[in-house]
Design an enzyme around this catalytic site. Structure first.
Site, PDB file in Angstrom:
ATOM      1  N   ASN A   1       0.831  -1.196   0.000  1.00 58.65           N
ATOM      2  CA  ASN A   1       0.000   0.000   0.000  1.00 58.65           C
ATOM      3  C   ASN A   1       0.868   1.249   0.000  1.00 58.65           C
ATOM      4  OD1 ASN A   1      -2.016   2.043   1.736  1.00 58.65           O
ATOM      5  ND2 ASN A   1      -3.058   0.699   0.304  1.00 58.65           N
TER       6      ASN A   1
ATOM      7  N   ARG B   1      -1.124   4.936   1.094  1.00 54.98           N
ATOM      8  CA  ARG B   1      -2.106   5.194   0.029  1.00 54.98           C
ATOM      9  C   ARG B   1      -3.504   5.308   0.618  1.00 54.98           C
ATOM     10  NH1 ARG B   1      -5.584   3.357  -3.999  1.00 54.98           N
ATOM     11  NH2 ARG B   1      -5.156   4.275  -6.034  1.00 54.98           N
ATOM     12  N   CYS B   2      -3.837   4.425   1.544  1.00 53.69           N
ATOM     13  CA  CYS B   2      -5.171   4.468   2.168  1.00 53.69           C
ATOM     14  C   CYS B   2      -5.417   5.792   2.884  1.00 53.69           C
ATOM     15  CB  CYS B   2      -5.325   3.330   3.170  1.00 53.69           C
ATOM     16  SG  CYS B   2      -5.488   1.689   2.436  1.00 53.69           S
ATOM     17  N   MET B   3      -4.345   6.377   3.440  1.00 55.34           N
ATOM     18  CA  MET B   3      -4.496   7.583   4.253  1.00 55.34           C
ATOM     19  C   MET B   3      -4.460   8.859   3.430  1.00 55.34           C
ATOM     20  SD  MET B   3      -2.383   6.674   7.739  1.00 55.34           S
ATOM     21  CE  MET B   3      -0.788   6.540   6.926  1.00 55.34           C
TER      22      MET B   3
ATOM     23  N   GLY C   1      -2.327   1.686   4.764  1.00 57.27           N
ATOM     24  CA  GLY C   1      -1.023   2.304   4.665  1.00 57.27           C
ATOM     25  C   GLY C   1      -1.082   3.707   4.089  1.00 57.27           C
TER      26      GLY C   1
END
Length: 372
Positions: free
Chosen positions: A314, A359-361, A357
């Protein structure tokens, strides 16, 4: 968050909040150091709540929760209407307990424990990738599948519909539509999307999004990628992410196993081909001989499984060949660096308890176009 509710709130443990905040601050700091403008959802929401129409919309939306009942819903609407924008924004994200709310004449309120939530907290708002996704110059406010997260799109929708910064941005999607989450939507190249289909995004959601982006003309190919419907692979971006124009970091066991369906426009219809091997379909859609793969673990199955679980796949690409990653995934990061990718590491021991991770945030709202 407590041991009683962390599972329902989709966290694998109760994070050390102060340390998680330090880790998130470091993440934002790395972005700022590399020329990225950082927008905070809480600040954008607070600015929107200065507007009467935004306050009314969010108040009506929260108070309409059928679990509250008529009496408590009416009382909650009055309570929220009296709050200052900063406090209202905090309550909408942090939640509101019965004890904090105060007395009520409703049966629902009387039967609640003092620490039970009248408004549920939304800790997953830290994963801003999921509740909206930008495709070209337009934004899709998505339809979240998990009950603990559905109200997030109320807040995201308020921001995109009422904040002056986004007033003229075209809207591609709506939370009332089929389930579609931003973590499943990967931009592989200009004009090409890959969309995961699994625990969070449905085939119907992919089809709807495909029609929308084809109508705008910003995308010419969508690859629908079935992924395992389990916690470790909740979104496509927990399995693979792009780190360069034609290079991808991917969970080793998935590299050969993943398939995809190729969706293209066909007049006022869509054409669907496949399935075929995902990496082959991706290479054809991007226009390269092959997508270069950087594995997590490869032959070391245990390491691959550990680092995939810890969001080694991620990554957040800030530019071709420059990516942000959790420092704990040393094997994957080493592979990336040996392949010529500059890795900007951040701590994530506490942030990772929500299974997301860098990218998710993040939800990029604009990027400089790739040079030819």
């Amino acid at each position: 968050m407590t041991p009683r509710n962390n599972g329902a709130l989709l966290f694998d443990g109760v994070p050390w909040v102060e340390r998680a905040q330090e880790e998130h601050d470091r993440f934002a700091g790395v972005l700022l150091e590399h020329g990225v403008e950082v927008l905070y959802l809480s600040a954008l929401l607070r600015e929107c709540l200065e507007l009467d129409e935004a306050r009314e919309a969010v108040t009506v939306g929260v108070a309409a929760d059928p679990r509250l009942g008529q009496t408590l819903g009416r009382e909650l609407a009055a309570y929220l209407s009296a709050l200052e924008p900063e406090r209202l924004a905090a309550v909408l994200v942090e939640g509101l307990t019965k004890e904090e709310f105060g007395p009520s004449s409703s049966l629902r309120h009387r039967m609640m424990r003092a620490t039970e939530f009248v408004i549920d907290p939304l800790p997953n708002t830290m994963f801003t990738r999921d509740s909206s996704v930008w495709i070209g110059d337009a934004v899709a406010v998505t339809s979240l599948a998990m009950p603990a997260r559905r109200r997030e799109t109320t807040l995201t929708g308020i921001v995109y519909h009422h904040h002056p910064r986004f007033a003229d941005v075209p809207k591609l999607y709506d939370p009332s539509l089929e389930h579609l989450e931003g973590g499943d939507v990967l931009a592989l190249a200009p004009g090409v999307l890959a969309v995961g289909v699994g625990e969070r995004t449905t085939p119907a959601g992919v089809e709807r999004l495909s029609r929308k982006v084809f109508e705008r003309g910003t995308i010419h190919t969508v690859l629908a990628v079935p992924i395992a419907q389990r916690r470790a692979t909740m979104h496509l971006d927990t399995v693979c992410t792009m780190v360069d124009r034609d290079r991808m970091v991917i969970y080793a066991p998935a590299a050969q196993r993943l398939e995809s369906y190729t969706i293209t426009p066909d007049g006022d219809r869509i054409a669907i081909e496949g399935p075929r091997r995902f990496l082959d379909a991706a290479a054809d859609a991007i226009g390269v001989d092959a997508v270069e793969i950087i594995h997590t673990g490869e032959r070391d199955v245990v390491t691959a499984e550990r680092e995939q679980w810890d969001d080694g796949n991620n990554t957040l690409a800030l530019a071709p060949g420059v990516a942000v990653a959790y420092e704990r995934n040393t094997v994957t990061n080493g592979r990336l660096e040996r392949a010529g990718v500059k890795v900007l590491t951040i701590p994530g021991s506490e942030l990772g308890s929500g299974r997301g991770g860098p990218r998710c945030m993040s939800c990029p709202t604009g990027r400089a176009p790739l040079a030819a």
